[in-house]
Scaffold this motif. Structure first.
Motif, PDB file in Angstrom:
ATOM      1  N   LEU A  93       0.824  -1.219   0.000  1.00 51.57           N
ATOM      2  CA  LEU A  93       0.000   0.000   0.000  1.00 51.57           C
ATOM      3  C   LEU A  93       0.856   1.266   0.000  1.00 51.57           C
ATOM      4  O   LEU A  93       0.669   2.156  -0.837  1.00 51.57           O
ATOM      5  N   LEU A  94       1.788   1.337   0.944  1.00 47.04           N
ATOM      6  CA  LEU A  94       2.567   2.574   1.078  1.00 47.04           C
ATOM      7  C   LEU A  94       3.395   2.829  -0.186  1.00 47.04           C
ATOM      8  O   LEU A  94       3.468   3.969  -0.666  1.00 47.04           O
ATOM      9  N   ASP A  95       3.976   1.773  -0.734  1.00 44.51           N
ATOM     10  CA  ASP A  95       4.757   1.959  -1.957  1.00 44.51           C
ATOM     11  C   ASP A  95       3.874   2.455  -3.100  1.00 44.51           C
ATOM     12  O   ASP A  95       4.269   3.353  -3.850  1.00 44.51           O
ATOM     13  N   ALA A  96       2.689   1.870  -3.242  1.00 46.19           N
ATOM     14  CA  ALA A  96       1.787   2.298  -4.312  1.00 46.19           C
ATOM     15  C   ALA A  96       1.383   3.759  -4.128  1.00 46.19           C
ATOM     16  O   ALA A  96       1.307   4.526  -5.092  1.00 46.19           O
ATOM     17  N   VAL A  97       1.155   4.151  -2.892  1.00 48.70           N
ATOM     18  CA  VAL A  97       0.775   5.539  -2.602  1.00 48.70           C
ATOM     19  C   VAL A  97       1.934   6.488  -2.922  1.00 48.70           C
ATOM     20  O   VAL A  97       1.742   7.531  -3.560  1.00 48.70           O
ATOM     21  N   LEU A  98       3.138   6.119  -2.503  1.00 47.81           N
ATOM     22  CA  LEU A  98       4.281   7.008  -2.709  1.00 47.81           C
ATOM     23  C   LEU A  98       4.637   7.129  -4.188  1.00 47.81           C
ATOM     24  O   LEU A  98       4.979   8.220  -4.659  1.00 47.81           O
ATOM     25  N   VAL A  99       4.538   6.031  -4.917  1.00 44.15           N
ATOM     26  CA  VAL A  99       4.767   6.099  -6.369  1.00 44.15           C
ATOM     27  C   VAL A  99       3.694   6.978  -7.019  1.00 44.15           C
ATOM     28  O   VAL A  99       3.995   7.822  -7.870  1.00 44.15           O
ATOM     29  N   GLY A 100       2.460   6.794  -6.594  1.00 42.84           N
ATOM     30  CA  GLY A 100       1.380   7.614  -7.131  1.00 42.84           C
ATOM     31  C   GLY A 100       1.551   9.084  -6.830  1.00 42.84           C
ATOM     32  O   GLY A 100       1.301   9.945  -7.675  1.00 42.84           O
ATOM     33  N   ALA A 101       2.002   9.380  -5.619  1.00 38.71           N
ATOM     34  CA  ALA A 101       2.226  10.775  -5.231  1.00 38.71           C
ATOM     35  C   ALA A 101       3.340  11.386  -6.074  1.00 38.71           C
ATOM     36  O   ALA A 101       3.276  12.564  -6.460  1.00 38.71           O
ATOM     37  N   ALA A 102       4.371  10.580  -6.360  1.00 43.89           N
ATOM     38  CA  ALA A 102       5.458  11.073  -7.223  1.00 43.89           C
ATOM     39  C   ALA A 102       4.941  11.293  -8.648  1.00 43.89           C
ATOM     40  O   ALA A 102       5.246  12.302  -9.284  1.00 43.89           O
ATOM     41  N   THR A 103       4.126  10.368  -9.137  1.00 47.79           N
ATOM     42  CA  THR A 103       3.538  10.490 -10.476  1.00 47.79           C
ATOM     43  C   THR A 103       2.745  11.788 -10.602  1.00 47.79           C
ATOM     44  O   THR A 103       2.848  12.514 -11.587  1.00 47.79           O
TER      45      THR A 103
ATOM     46  N   ARG B  12      -6.542  12.501  -9.151  1.00 51.16           N
ATOM     47  CA  ARG B  12      -5.436  12.872  -8.263  1.00 51.16           C
ATOM     48  C   ARG B  12      -5.391  11.899  -7.090  1.00 51.16           C
ATOM     49  O   ARG B  12      -6.422  11.575  -6.499  1.00 51.16           O
ATOM     50  N   ILE B  13      -4.193  11.499  -6.723  1.00 48.55           N
ATOM     51  CA  ILE B  13      -4.083  10.458  -5.705  1.00 48.55           C
ATOM     52  C   ILE B  13      -4.632  10.905  -4.349  1.00 48.55           C
ATOM     53  O   ILE B  13      -5.266  10.100  -3.648  1.00 48.55           O
ATOM     54  N   GLU B  14      -4.455  12.175  -3.988  1.00 52.40           N
ATOM     55  CA  GLU B  14      -4.971  12.582  -2.681  1.00 52.40           C
ATOM     56  C   GLU B  14      -6.502  12.504  -2.661  1.00 52.40           C
ATOM     57  O   GLU B  14      -7.107  12.185  -1.630  1.00 52.40           O
ATOM     58  N   GLY B  15      -7.128  12.766  -3.814  1.00 48.88           N
ATOM     59  CA  GLY B  15      -8.584  12.648  -3.894  1.00 48.88           C
ATOM     60  C   GLY B  15      -9.050  11.210  -3.792  1.00 48.88           C
ATOM     61  O   GLY B  15     -10.056  10.904  -3.136  1.00 48.88           O
ATOM     62  N   VAL B  16      -8.316  10.313  -4.443  1.00 44.03           N
ATOM     63  CA  VAL B  16      -8.651   8.887  -4.391  1.00 44.03           C
ATOM     64  C   VAL B  16      -8.509   8.361  -2.961  1.00 44.03           C
ATOM     65  O   VAL B  16      -9.397   7.671  -2.444  1.00 44.03           O
ATOM     66  N   LEU B  17      -7.403   8.717  -2.305  1.00 37.81           N
ATOM     67  CA  LEU B  17      -7.161   8.235  -0.945  1.00 37.81           C
ATOM     68  C   LEU B  17      -8.195   8.791   0.019  1.00 37.81           C
ATOM     69  O   LEU B  17      -8.714   8.066   0.883  1.00 37.81           O
ATOM     70  N   SER B  18      -8.509  10.054  -0.141  1.00 38.11           N
ATOM     71  CA  SER B  18      -9.514  10.668   0.728  1.00 38.11           C
ATOM     72  C   SER B  18     -10.882  10.014   0.517  1.00 38.11           C
ATOM     73  O   SER B  18     -11.616   9.754   1.475  1.00 38.11           O
ATOM     74  N   ALA B  19     -11.210   9.739  -0.740  1.00 38.76           N
ATOM     75  CA  ALA B  19     -12.501   9.094  -1.040  1.00 38.76           C
ATOM     76  C   ALA B  19     -12.563   7.700  -0.424  1.00 38.76           C
ATOM     77  O   ALA B  19     -13.599   7.289   0.125  1.00 38.76           O
ATOM     78  N   LEU B  20     -11.474   6.964  -0.512  1.00 43.35           N
ATOM     79  CA  LEU B  20     -11.451   5.592   0.010  1.00 43.35           C
ATOM     80  C   LEU B  20     -11.297   5.564   1.538  1.00 43.35           C
ATOM     81  O   LEU B  20     -11.535   4.523   2.154  1.00 43.35           O
ATOM     82  N   GLY B  21     -10.920   6.686   2.124  1.00 44.60           N
ATOM     83  CA  GLY B  21     -10.636   6.741   3.557  1.00 44.60           C
ATOM     84  C   GLY B  21     -11.864   6.949   4.424  1.00 44.60           C
ATOM     85  O   GLY B  21     -11.812   7.713   5.386  1.00 44.60           O
ATOM     86  N   HIS B  22     -12.932   6.275   4.106  1.00 40.72           N
ATOM     87  CA  HIS B  22     -14.169   6.350   4.895  1.00 40.72           C
ATOM     88  C   HIS B  22     -14.821   4.973   4.837  1.00 40.72           C
ATOM     89  O   HIS B  22     -14.951   4.393   3.760  1.00 40.72           O
ATOM     90  N   PRO B  23     -15.224   4.438   5.996  1.00 40.19           N
ATOM     91  CA  PRO B  23     -15.694   3.048   6.005  1.00 40.19           C
ATOM     92  C   PRO B  23     -16.890   2.774   5.084  1.00 40.19           C
ATOM     93  O   PRO B  23     -16.950   1.714   4.460  1.00 40.19           O
ATOM     94  N   VAL B  24     -17.823   3.727   4.981  1.00 42.82           N
ATOM     95  CA  VAL B  24     -18.984   3.490   4.117  1.00 42.82           C
ATOM     96  C   VAL B  24     -18.563   3.471   2.646  1.00 42.82           C
ATOM     97  O   VAL B  24     -18.955   2.588   1.876  1.00 42.82           O
ATOM     98  N   ARG B  25     -17.724   4.420   2.279  1.00 39.14           N
ATOM     99  CA  ARG B  25     -17.297   4.469   0.871  1.00 39.14           C
ATOM    100  C   ARG B  25     -16.411   3.279   0.535  1.00 39.14           C
ATOM    101  O   ARG B  25     -16.515   2.690  -0.550  1.00 39.14           O
ATOM    102  N   LEU B  26     -15.547   2.921   1.454  1.00 39.39           N
ATOM    103  CA  LEU B  26     -14.672   1.781   1.204  1.00 39.39           C
ATOM    104  C   LEU B  26     -15.490   0.488   1.111  1.00 39.39           C
ATOM    105  O   LEU B  26     -15.221  -0.369   0.257  1.00 39.39           O
TER     106      LEU B  26
END
Lengths: 109, 109
Positions: A93-103, B12-26
């Motif tokens: 997970l962390l590697d995928a996130v960090l690569v994505g953040a770099a992308t 954008r990765i921060e948007g994807v992570l934020s969207a997935l970072g909620h139990p109902v959405r996940l």
């Protein structure tokens, strides 16, 4: 001042994702991942953030979710990424996130 | 009613992570990933959620971040996980998240 941190088995994926799902926090994690010893001030300098107070909330979110450790070291707080714990709980997970953040070239603003 | 969706390169990765970072959405994403045709109602039934209105916000967050498509199909909205787009942009991320969600037994409440 010492901070409370969740044990490895108390970490929850929705908390980790939510913590990482913010550009400032994700950028801070990238700085910690890049290596070297860091305290709050040194991360802020790398990120070009001058408003230290706004980071207090972000450090807490990262700490409470189990993404970082923040521990007293002399007059400063040493910040470390909990890579071993995160890799153990969520392989890849962390590697995928960090690569994505770099992308995406995630920056603080 | 048709909805706007970000193109693949607008995700954008921060948007994807934020969207997935909620139990109902996940949890909803896990239902979509498990396969089958789904509309809003069928996902809610699987999740055991009766308050349809509270999901409107969650569908929008998932849609706007590029995690799902929500498209008219007859009198319903067909929901699909944008796996191809997400895997292309962030290799390994969605799989790591879904495995982690299974490990943690993420539920809606």
């Amino acid at each position: 001042m010492t901070y409370r941190h969740p044990d490895r088995d108390q970490i929850r994926i929705e908390g980790v994702l939510s913590a990482l799902g913010h550009p400032v926090r994700l950028s801070a994690v990238r700085v910690l991942d890049a290596g070297g010893e860091h305290n709050c001030g040194s991360v802020l300098r790398v990120l070009g953030i001058t408003a230290k107070s706004t980071m207090t909330h972000h450090w807490r979110v990262l700490r409470d979710s189990g993404v970082i450790r923040q521990e007293p070291a002399g007059r400063e707080n040493l910040l470390t990424l909990r890579r071993v714990d995160l890799d153990a709980r969520y392989p890849g997970l962390l590697d995928a996130v960090l690569v994505g953040a770099a992308t995406d070239g995630v920056t603080t603003g």
